[in-house]
Design an enzyme around this catalytic site. Structure first.
Site, PDB file in Angstrom:
ATOM      1  N   GLU A 119       0.806  -1.217   0.000  1.00  0.00           N
ATOM      2  CA  GLU A 119       0.000   0.000   0.000  1.00  0.00           C
ATOM      3  C   GLU A 119       0.840   1.269   0.000  1.00  0.00           C
ATOM      4  O   GLU A 119       0.488   2.251  -0.670  1.00  0.00           O
ATOM      5  CB  GLU A 119      -0.951  -0.009   1.203  1.00  0.00           C
ATOM      6  N   HIS A 170      -9.693  -6.452   9.475  1.00  0.00           N
ATOM      7  CA  HIS A 170     -10.366  -6.210   8.200  1.00  0.00           C
ATOM      8  C   HIS A 170     -11.785  -5.670   8.402  1.00  0.00           C
ATOM      9  O   HIS A 170     -12.601  -5.723   7.479  1.00  0.00           O
ATOM     10  CB  HIS A 170     -10.464  -7.504   7.381  1.00  0.00           C
TER      11      HIS A 170
END
Length: 325
Positions: A60, A129
């Site tokens: 990321e 998550h």
């Protein structure tokens, strides 16, 4: 109007903007053939090719930095980060670079970058998550923060984000992608900083972020059976925040409940309350209250997960307690 899914509305917005402006590119993990982790953007790779729709490594920080560099050189990147939990991996790029460069360059450099990411629990994907980290992004000057509720809102707000010359973090609720909504035909955009009154009422104001606005609307409809007339507001954007609409509503109703799926501590709900308190204090008939996720990691077990998340039943009961005592 036609009925399409939330995911299809997201894909339409990106498709239309890529067709309209050749400087729009799309970067992220598994977005080529798979169409993204939640299959929200299928067909874009086949239509626009590998230069404009490009898979990235599972890194990321690197591909968010790639998006920044592309923005600085004249492109309009859309960067997809699968889960907002993973924005922490790109923290330096987002917090110290993307949010700061226009200011530090004295306005000479533009950063027309849209970061799409997901938030929310409900899929039993455990603590890494399932978070809703919008408050962290709101804390950083230089970033605009968008939280659409329905598919029509998502499409109109995403098109506005892509056209913006400043960085925008666009939070999509992962539980909404497969739900069907009415979405207008043709071209439309929704401006930032303009809240949407989903239902007018006189007894209490409910401000709900993301899909909590829709849950608040469901609760409000049930509350009418109890003789409680609730006004429901979807702020659409947290930065900029349309405080005027909320203030006007609370002055009318005298009560305010703010519903947000983020954690309670240092959260969005508390910030909204404090940002309007001075203007509504002498009009309140009861203290402002908030309904949020508890300050604990999201459990994997559904039996433990769902009791933590705000929903229409919890909103219904909280409003009933606030109005009727």
């Amino acid at each position: 109007m036609r009925k399409i899914t939330y995911g299809q509305a997201i894909c339409e917005a990106i498709d239309e903007e890529m067709a309209r402006d050749k400087s729009v590119i799309f970067l992220g993990e598994d977005i080529e053939v798979l169409g993204g982790n939640f299959r929200a953007t299928p067909g874009l790779y086949e239509k626009y090719g590998g230069w404009r729709v490009r898979n990235t490594p599972i890194s990321e920080n690197s591909f968010t930095g790639l998006g920044l560099g592309a923005a600085l050189t004249g492109l309009r990147p859309i960067v997809e980060i699968m889960f907002c939990d993973f924005m922490m991996l790109a923290g330096d790029q987002i917090v110290n670079q993307i949010a700061k460069i226009r200011y530090m360059s004295g306005g000479q450099a533009r950063v027309p970058l849209t970061i799409r990411t997901t938030l929310g629990a409900g899929r039993s994907t455990a603590a890494q998550h399932s978070q809703s980290l919008q408050a962290i992004v709101c804390h950083i000057p230089g970033l605009k923060v968008v939280m659409p509720s329905s598919a029509s809102e998502a499409k109109g707000l995403l098109k506005t984000a892509i056209r913006d010359d400043n960085p925008v973090v666009f939070f999509e609720h992962k539980m909404e992608y497969n739900k069907t909504y009415e979405v207008p035909e043709g071209e439309y955009i929704i401006p930032f900083g303009v809240a949407n009154i989903l239902k007018e009422g006189k007894d209490i104001t409910i401000v709900g972020t993301s899909n909590q606005a829709l849950k608040a609307l469901q609760a409000a409809e049930e509350l009418t059976k109890e003789g409680i007339d609730a006004e429901v507001i979807d702020p659409r954007t947290l930065v900029p925040l349309d405080k005027d609409t909320i203030i006007k509503s609370v002055k009318k109703t005298g009560r305010l409940l703010i519903v947000d799926e983020g954690y309670e501590r240092c959260g969005v709900a508390g910030e909204i309350a404090m940002s309007i308190l001075k203007d509504v204090f002498y009009h309140l008939n009861a203290p402002i209250e908030r309904l949020t996720t508890a300050n604990v990691p999201i459990p994997f077990s559904p039996a433990l997960e769902f009791p933590l998340i705000p929903d229409e039943k919890k909103i219904y009961q909280r409003v009933k307690d606030m109005v009727l005592g």
